[in-house]
Each structure stands twice: as structure tokens, then as C-alpha cells.
Design a protein around this motif. Structure first.
Motif, mmCIF file in Angstrom:
data_model
loop_
_atom_site.group_PDB
_atom_site.id
_atom_site.type_symbol
_atom_site.label_atom_id
_atom_site.label_comp_id
_atom_site.label_asym_id
_atom_site.label_seq_id
_atom_site.Cartn_x
_atom_site.Cartn_y
_atom_site.Cartn_z
ATOM 1 N N LEU A 187 1.143 -0.913 -0.199
ATOM 2 C CA LEU A 187 -0.121 -0.107 -0.047
ATOM 3 C C LEU A 187 0.790 1.496 -0.480
ATOM 4 O O LEU A 187 2.338 0.955 -0.147
ATOM 5 N N GLY A 188 0.646 2.213 0.239
ATOM 6 C CA GLY A 188 1.119 3.807 0.257
ATOM 7 C C GLY A 188 0.743 4.884 -1.019
ATOM 8 O O GLY A 188 0.142 3.997 -2.036
ATOM 9 N N VAL A 189 1.107 5.769 -0.791
ATOM 10 C CA VAL A 189 0.714 6.890 -1.807
ATOM 11 C C VAL A 189 1.569 7.111 -3.054
ATOM 12 O O VAL A 189 3.172 7.399 -2.387
ATOM 13 N N SER A 190 1.871 7.499 -3.932
ATOM 14 C CA SER A 190 1.907 8.243 -5.144
ATOM 15 C C SER A 190 1.706 9.714 -5.427
ATOM 16 O O SER A 190 0.981 10.097 -5.120
ATOM 17 N N GLN A 191 2.228 9.810 -6.290
ATOM 18 C CA GLN A 191 2.639 11.555 -6.757
ATOM 19 C C GLN A 191 0.824 11.131 -7.463
ATOM 20 O O GLN A 191 0.255 12.931 -7.423
ATOM 21 N N ASP A 192 0.369 10.320 -8.478
ATOM 22 C CA ASP A 192 -0.603 10.496 -8.520
ATOM 23 C C ASP A 192 -2.221 10.012 -7.545
ATOM 24 O O ASP A 192 -3.378 10.357 -7.800
ATOM 25 N N ASP B 236 4.454 -0.719 2.949
ATOM 26 C CA ASP B 236 4.622 0.935 2.862
ATOM 27 C C ASP B 236 5.402 1.708 1.960
ATOM 28 O O ASP B 236 6.959 0.956 1.764
ATOM 29 N N LEU B 237 4.621 1.547 0.518
ATOM 30 C CA LEU B 237 5.736 2.124 -0.780
ATOM 31 C C LEU B 237 5.388 3.375 -1.000
ATOM 32 O O LEU B 237 5.745 3.418 -2.171
ATOM 33 N N SER B 238 4.954 4.004 0.256
ATOM 34 C CA SER B 238 4.755 5.961 0.256
ATOM 35 C C SER B 238 5.436 6.082 -1.321
ATOM 36 O O SER B 238 7.254 5.796 -0.626
ATOM 37 N N CYS B 239 6.475 6.556 -2.145
ATOM 38 C CA CYS B 239 6.946 7.657 -2.636
ATOM 39 C C CYS B 239 6.681 8.875 -3.306
ATOM 40 O O CYS B 239 7.223 9.674 -4.047
ATOM 41 N N PHE B 240 5.701 9.834 -2.029
ATOM 42 C CA PHE B 240 5.876 11.206 -2.178
ATOM 43 C C PHE B 240 5.178 11.879 -1.452
ATOM 44 O O PHE B 240 4.207 11.016 -0.890
#
Length: 432
Positions: A70-75, A99-103
Motif C-alpha cells: 500500500l502507500g501514496v504516490s504522486q498521482d 508501505d511503498l509510499s514515494c511522494f
């Protein structure tokens, strides 16, 4: 007696509260569990700062675990939506959340996650580096990469994917091999680019001992990432993948020498006939360390259905000895998954894991199926729904098509085999 990590305690003969909790859940002897933790064949990812954790074990003789990405991205940067997904994933019995958030506000999301999640939490610090440091990839220093690892450890992350096996020799293989899909690992591709842009060794490989220092301080399990995992069936089991796997085996022993627990990550995309051999090879080269597979997807042509291609490969891999399955959703390769995508991915992965547990003879696995079979023999639909892996869906299907007689379904009606056999064996008349 004092200890630094679960492995350190196990080597000293100490049974920790985490080992006791895992042994009770898995119905295994805690003394045997401790020995396997000491040998590195079982990992109990349990950061000292993750106070809400309900410990789980990954490895030999234990039930196959599943991870949810899961996690947030730029888009798609809605933190509240991702928190809702996390809560649903835990409700659906996911064993780990990665958590693969990158943005954006990655640390805010990560800390909230760790604060309430009983499931173990994993991250990939490489994903977070560019956003957290607010620098272009080329200009990030080795020390800064390590500072991100330290920050994740301080926050309470239980396991971290570190792509330390992609050294310059492995990178040379990638360039020589001319793979169809090159490097498909996001973290691996970023590191490869950094190495090429700066003409330097992978900082996680060059300064691996410093990474281990951080992991030992907080009892973070290192999940050795497979940057060269095959991204298509054509690239499976090639020189790049195997070269990196050999390096991962060496790094595993170095971590164990420092009492740092290890999980080794594996493929990727892979034809059915290569999966069992790959699991055996990994277990041999990585000295029996727990094996975490990303699929494997057994064909490349099913976008929209990759939770199925992944579940097929995952069941085969886990039956052959893989210990940890990373879920794949129908949205894989296409978009960030929705709540419904996530649910389908979790259920598919849990089916694969349970099917493998039956094959492996994991304690209690067959009992669940036997209870379901008994409910079917008794024509007890309420019990069948209660026991099903997804009671919400099975209950919905039942309600949507109710039969004339409650002890049948609309498929067979009064010709129900269970009903016929039950009557005839009880000496009753069979009225069709």
C-alpha cells in the motif's frame, strides 16, 4: 540476560515474548521455534519501537504469510484513503503491510500506520529517499541513503527491503544479458541509475555493515531485495537473477553473524516449470533463510487478472518451500489498486497460501478444510459461509439466489448429492 535482537536472544537460549506468541499462534513447540530463529530459518520481524505489533513468524514449518503493498504516490496521494485500505487489509487477515509510499507526507503515513497496526510493517527506504531528501537522485550521497534507513528504523518499521545484492558485478551482468524487460524492480532501477550516473558502487552493498548496525540497534529484519527479479517469463532464471542470488546468500551470512534477521526476496515473473527449482536454489544458496516471493506471475498476458496469475505461481512456490507471498491485485501493471482490487488480491493470495499450507502439512491447515467439508456433508449453509475465506462474498451469493428448500442450493435443488446420500445412508426415502 540482555539481548539486541530476536536472533541474538535465540542464540543465547532466551525465549522472548515474541517467540512465545508466535509458537502459540502456530501450534509449534517454542523450543524448536527458538532453535530455528537462532539458525536464521525463521524470522520474527519485530522492531522495538512498534508497540502495537502482534508478532508473526516467517519461515520453516510455519504457516505461509501474505504481504499487502500500500502507500501514496504522486498521482494518488490521499493518505486517508490508504489508511482505510490498511484497516481493511488487517480485517482481511493480512500478515504484513508494506508501505511503498514515494511522494508527499510519507513519514506521516508511515508513523500513523505503525501506531495502530498489529500487522508487521515493511518499507523500501530507497523509494522514500528522493522525496524525503528533496534532491535529485544523482545528487543523493551514500550517507544520505543510510540516514533514510535510520529514520525508518527509528519510526518502528519491522522489515526493510534493501537492494544490497545489486553490486557493480551484478549490474555488469544486466548490461551484458540484454534482458527483455531489463530491471523491473523500482528500487533496483533507481539504484542502477544512481550507480551509472555516479560511477560508484551500490551504497547499500559498499556500506552494508552500517546498514546492519542500524538493523541490529532497532531489531529490524533485513529483507534482501531482488533488484534483478525477472519482470517477464522470458527473463526468468537468467544470469543476472542468479548472480544476484549468490550475492544475497553471502549477505545473508554476514547479517546473521551480526544477529540481524533476514528474509530473502525472489521472483517475479516465471514459467510454472521453473518455480520449484528456483525455490530449491534459493533455499540452498541462501542457507535456508525465509523466502519471500513477489508472485511469481506465471504468464505476462493477463493484466486485469494478475491476482490469478500470481496466486497460481504463489501456491506452487509456497508448496515448494517459499514462506511469504506478496499479494498481487487485478490492477497490477495498470494503476494504484482500489479498495476492491486490494480485497481481491488479498483473498487470492490467502487461497494460494492456504493451499500450500495443506501441501506442506502445516499444523491445523487441513483442519479448516475438514470443518468445511463436514458443514457441506451436513448441508449447513450458515456454517459453510462462516468458515469460508470470504464470508461476505459467499453469504451474498447465497442470499442472491435462495432455493425453494433451505437444505439445498439453486444449482442442484432436490437432486443435491449431499442430501441424497445423507437420506439413503440413514435409511430414508429419497424424494426427487
Amino acid at each position: 540476560m540482555a539481548y539486541t535482537t530476536q536472533m541474538d536472544a535465540a542464540k543465547q537460549g532466551i525465549i522472548t515474548k515474541e517467540m512465545t506468541a508466535v509458537a502459540l499462534k502456530e501450534n509449534v513447540d517454542v523450543a524448536v521455534l527458538r532453535q530455528l530463529v537462532a539458525q536464521g530459518k525463521i524470522a520474527i520481524p519485530a522492531n522495538k519501537n512498534h508497540t502495537s505489533l502482534d508478532p508473526a513468524g516467517v519461515g520453516q514449518g510455519l504457516s505461509t504469510k501474505i504481504n499487502v503493498n500500500l502507500g501514496v504516490s504522486q498521482d494518488c496521494c490521499d493518505i486517508e484513503q490508504e489508511i482505510c485500505k490498511v484497516k481493511k487489509a488487517i480485517e482481511l487477515k493480512a500478515d504484513a503491510i508494506m508501505d511503498l509510499s514515494c511522494f508527499g507526507k510519507t513519514r506521516e503515513f508511515r508513523r500513523r500506520l505503525i501506531e495502530f497496526s498489529p500487522a508487521m510493517i515493511g518499507t523500501v527506504p530507497m523509494y522514500d529517499a528522493v522525496g524525503f531528501l528533496d534532491k535529485e537522485l544523482k545528487h543523493i550521497t551514500a550517507e544520505e541513503f543510510l540516514s533514510v534507513v535510520k529514520r525508518h528504523a527509528e519510526d518502528g518499521v519491522d522489515f526493510m527491503t534493501i537492494h544490497a545484492g545489486l553490486n557493480r558485478e551484478t549490474a555488469k551482468k544486466v548490461k551484458q544479458e540484454k534482458r527483455l524487460t531489463n530491471i523491473v524492480s523500482r528500487g533496483g532501477s533507481l539504484l542502477f541509475a544512481w550507480m551509472e550516473l555516479n560511477n560508484q558502487e551500490n551504497p547499500f552493498y559498499e556500506y552494508y555493515d552500517k546498514v546492519l548496525d542500524i538493523c541490529a540497534e532497532y531489531d529490524v529484519t533485513i529483507s534482501l531485495g531482488d533488484a534483478c527479479r525477472p519482470g517477464c517469463t522470458q527473463d526468468a532464471t537468467d544470469a543476472s537473477q542468479i548472480h544476484e542470488l549468490i550475492v544475497l546468500g553471502e549477505l545473508t551470512k554476514r547479517a546473521w553473524a551480526r544477529n540481524v534477521q533476514v528474509i530473502v526476496e525472489g521472483p517475479g515473473h516465471m514459467p510454472l516449470n521453473q518455480i520449484t527449482g528456483n525455490v530449491m536454489l534459493q533455499k540452498k544458496l541462501c542457507h535456508g533463510a525465509p523466502f519471500y516471493v513477489l508472485g511469481p506471475l506465471v504468464t505476462d498476458v493477463a493484466p486485469g487478472y494478475d491476482h490469478i496469475t500470481s496466486a497460481i505461481g504463489g501456491a506452487i512456490a509456497a508448496a515448494a518451500g517459499a514462506d511469504f507471498l506478496c499479494y498481487v491485485t487485478p490492477a497490477e501493471h495498470l494503476r494504484l489498486p482500489t479498495m476492491e482490487d486490494m480485497k481481491e488480491g488479498i483473498i487470492a493470495s490467502r487461497i494460494a497460501a492456504h493451499a500450500a499450507d495443506i501441501a506442506k502439512g502445516v499444523p491445523g491447515a487441513q483442519d479448516w478444510d475438514n470443518q468445511m467439508s463436514q458443514a457441506r456433508a451436513d448441508i449447513d449453509f450458515d456454517k459453510m459461509i462462516e468458515l469460508s475465506i470470504d464470508p461476505e462474498k459467499s453469504g451474498k451469493y447465497r442470499k442472491e439466489s435462495l432455493p425453494e428448500h433451505e437444505d439445498t442450493c439453486t444449482m442442484c435443488g432436490k437432486m443435491c448429492a449431499m442430501k441424497t446420500m445423507k437420506k439413503i445412508l440413514n435409511g430414508e426415502e429419497v424424494d426427487i
